[in-house]
Design a protein around this motif. Structure first.
Motif, PDB file in Angstrom:
ATOM      1  N   ARG A  85      39.569  21.828  -9.440  1.00  0.00           N
ATOM      2  CA  ARG A  85      40.453  22.264 -10.518  1.00  0.00           C
ATOM      3  C   ARG A  85      41.810  21.602 -10.274  1.00  0.00           C
ATOM      4  O   ARG A  85      42.439  21.818  -9.222  1.00  0.00           O
ATOM      5  CB  ARG A  85      40.565  23.785 -10.516  1.00  0.00           C
ATOM      6  CG  ARG A  85      41.351  24.359 -11.691  1.00  0.00           C
ATOM      7  CD  ARG A  85      41.131  25.857 -11.813  1.00  0.00           C
ATOM      8  NE  ARG A  85      42.064  26.493 -12.729  1.00  0.00           N
ATOM      9  CZ  ARG A  85      41.936  26.492 -14.057  1.00  0.00           C
ATOM     10  NH1 ARG A  85      40.908  25.880 -14.605  1.00  0.00           N
ATOM     11  NH2 ARG A  85      42.818  27.109 -14.820  1.00  0.00           N
ATOM     12  N   ILE A  86      42.252  20.801 -11.242  1.00  0.00           N
ATOM     13  CA  ILE A  86      43.447  19.977 -11.066  1.00  0.00           C
ATOM     14  C   ILE A  86      44.435  20.236 -12.193  1.00  0.00           C
ATOM     15  O   ILE A  86      44.052  20.323 -13.373  1.00  0.00           O
ATOM     16  CB  ILE A  86      43.075  18.476 -11.022  1.00  0.00           C
ATOM     17  CG1 ILE A  86      42.188  18.203  -9.802  1.00  0.00           C
ATOM     18  CG2 ILE A  86      44.327  17.604 -10.983  1.00  0.00           C
ATOM     19  CD1 ILE A  86      41.683  16.773  -9.722  1.00  0.00           C
ATOM     20  N   LEU A  87      45.700  20.347 -11.853  1.00  0.00           N
ATOM     21  CA  LEU A  87      46.787  20.466 -12.825  1.00  0.00           C
ATOM     22  C   LEU A  87      47.445  19.103 -12.984  1.00  0.00           C
ATOM     23  O   LEU A  87      47.884  18.496 -12.001  1.00  0.00           O
ATOM     24  CB  LEU A  87      47.816  21.495 -12.352  1.00  0.00           C
ATOM     25  CG  LEU A  87      49.083  21.632 -13.216  1.00  0.00           C
ATOM     26  CD1 LEU A  87      48.727  22.193 -14.593  1.00  0.00           C
ATOM     27  CD2 LEU A  87      50.118  22.522 -12.528  1.00  0.00           C
ATOM     28  N   CYS A 105      36.216  16.634 -12.884  1.00  0.00           N
ATOM     29  CA  CYS A 105      37.206  17.647 -12.503  1.00  0.00           C
ATOM     30  C   CYS A 105      37.478  18.589 -13.676  1.00  0.00           C
ATOM     31  O   CYS A 105      37.353  18.206 -14.842  1.00  0.00           O
ATOM     32  CB  CYS A 105      38.511  16.978 -12.078  1.00  0.00           C
ATOM     33  SG  CYS A 105      38.323  15.843 -10.694  1.00  0.00           S
ATOM     34  N   GLU A 140      45.885  28.640  -8.318  1.00  0.00           N
ATOM     35  CA  GLU A 140      44.763  28.323  -9.199  1.00  0.00           C
ATOM     36  C   GLU A 140      44.149  26.945  -8.975  1.00  0.00           C
ATOM     37  O   GLU A 140      43.007  26.710  -9.393  1.00  0.00           O
ATOM     38  CB  GLU A 140      45.203  28.409 -10.666  1.00  0.00           C
ATOM     39  CG  GLU A 140      45.606  29.784 -11.130  1.00  0.00           C
ATOM     40  CD  GLU A 140      45.918  29.805 -12.620  1.00  0.00           C
ATOM     41  OE1 GLU A 140      45.253  29.049 -13.373  1.00  0.00           O
ATOM     42  OE2 GLU A 140      46.817  30.559 -13.026  1.00  0.00           O
ATOM     43  N   PHE A 141      44.886  26.026  -8.329  1.00  0.00           N
ATOM     44  CA  PHE A 141      44.462  24.632  -8.353  1.00  0.00           C
ATOM     45  C   PHE A 141      44.215  24.056  -6.957  1.00  0.00           C
ATOM     46  O   PHE A 141      44.910  24.383  -5.998  1.00  0.00           O
ATOM     47  CB  PHE A 141      45.509  23.781  -9.075  1.00  0.00           C
ATOM     48  CG  PHE A 141      45.683  24.153 -10.522  1.00  0.00           C
ATOM     49  CD1 PHE A 141      44.807  23.677 -11.482  1.00  0.00           C
ATOM     50  CD2 PHE A 141      46.715  25.000 -10.911  1.00  0.00           C
ATOM     51  CE1 PHE A 141      44.953  24.029 -12.816  1.00  0.00           C
ATOM     52  CE2 PHE A 141      46.877  25.360 -12.239  1.00  0.00           C
ATOM     53  CZ  PHE A 141      45.986  24.877 -13.203  1.00  0.00           C
ATOM     54  N   VAL A 144      47.599  19.253  -7.589  1.00  0.00           N
ATOM     55  CA  VAL A 144      48.522  18.995  -8.694  1.00  0.00           C
ATOM     56  C   VAL A 144      48.804  17.503  -8.695  1.00  0.00           C
ATOM     57  O   VAL A 144      49.195  16.930  -7.678  1.00  0.00           O
ATOM     58  CB  VAL A 144      49.825  19.798  -8.560  1.00  0.00           C
ATOM     59  CG1 VAL A 144      50.815  19.376  -9.644  1.00  0.00           C
ATOM     60  CG2 VAL A 144      49.548  21.293  -8.652  1.00  0.00           C
TER      61      VAL A 144
END
Length: 299
Positions: A85-87, A105, A140-141, A144
């Motif tokens: 999970r990537i921002l 992703c 969450e990630f 980033v």
């Protein structure tokens, strides 16, 4: 202070550039007022209170597609893994966000430009309007990622703190953006042309171009361990005339002028830069210097 390695030459990748997170301008009054015996425009007294840079996705794609095209080295440094999970911080129109998503992703893109976010959503992305200095995420990630955006965020301490909150333990923060000396020739010409018009050119500059040492302090003070950081000169060929770049990225300067004064201002800046940034064949190159880093949030 957490020890870290500082590199002064490119390693392990190449480069990318400019712009994306900002707030649309509000119209400013244009009535002249007196100030120490001089007539100045009231908007000059107020424009520092407004971020005048705006983003038109079509103009951006036309004049600045190289930004995403040159982002590959930063993606390589991120080393994304399927399922992560990537921002994407300062995602712009989502071109690189979509690349990360195509690698398997789960990506969320954020940007403060609503038109850019609309363009990203048209690519089928989870894209949200959000101020990069006020991220609203909590653990969450896995990573980033930010390409060519952090130099538009003038409060790095808030950015770093928001990224740290958004990451899970051991999460990665990988970015490339304008570093110390980036577009120095362009900025000098922009500032000088405003100064000649009686406007404070330095005050119109929207950019934050830190040294390696300065941004290293922000990262370590924010709790990150730096694995790699480097300042990388990267002269960047432009897709057309320098005027396209100026119209896309220098709106904070041109917005201090009345609309009918802007074309002559841009032409003046163009001629000032021609001997330095335009070759004998008429090809323009922007004097970019990038700051690239990879850091981790400890457990």
């Amino acid at each position: 202070m957490t020890p870290h390695k500082v590199f002064t030459s490119e390693n392990p990748s190449r480069d990318s550039d400019v712009c994306i997170v900002t707030t649309p301008a509000k119209p400013l009054p244009t009535a002249p007022i007196k100030n120490t015996g001089k007539l100045i425009w009231y908007r000059e007294a107020l424009f520092k209170m407004v971020q005048a840079q705006t983003w038109d996705p079509e103009r951006y794609a036309r004049n600045a597609r190289f930004v995403a095209d040159l982002g590959a080295p930063t993606v390589e440094l991120l080393a994304p893994r399927a399922g992560e999970r990537i921002l994407d911080l300062g995602c712009g129109d989502g071109v690189l966000t979509a690349k990360l998503a195509s690698m398997g992703c789960h990506v969320v893109g954020v940007d403060s430009s609503a038109p850019q976010i609309d363009a990203a959503r048209k690519l089928g992305l989870d894209a949200r309007v959000m101020n990069g200095e006020a991220l609203d995420f909590d653990s969450e990630f896995d990573a980033v990622f930010s390409n060519a955006a952090l130099h538009w965020m003038r409060n790095p301490a808030k950015v770093v703190a928001g990224v740290e909150r958004a990451l899970k333990p051991h999460g990665r923060f990988v970015s490339e953006f304008g570093g110390h000396g980036c577009v120095a020739k362009i900025k000098k010409a922009l500032v000088a042309a405003l100064d000649r018009r009686g406007i404070n050119g330095d005050a119109a500059s929207p950019w934050f171009f830190p040294t390696v040492e300065e941004y290293s302090r922000h990262l370590t003070n924010g709790g990150f361990v730096i694995n790699y950081i480097a300042l990388i000169p990267r002269p960047t060929p432009l897709p057309g005339d320098i005027t396209g770049w100026l119209e896309t990225f220098a709106e904070s300067f041109t917005s201090t002028l009345l609309p009918d004064q802007r074309s002559s201002y841009i032409a003046e800046v163009q001629e000032a830069l021609r001997p330095e940034l335009c070759d004998a064949e008429g090809k323009w190159t922007a004097d970019y210097i990038r700051l690239r880093f990879a850091a981790n949030k400890p457990a």
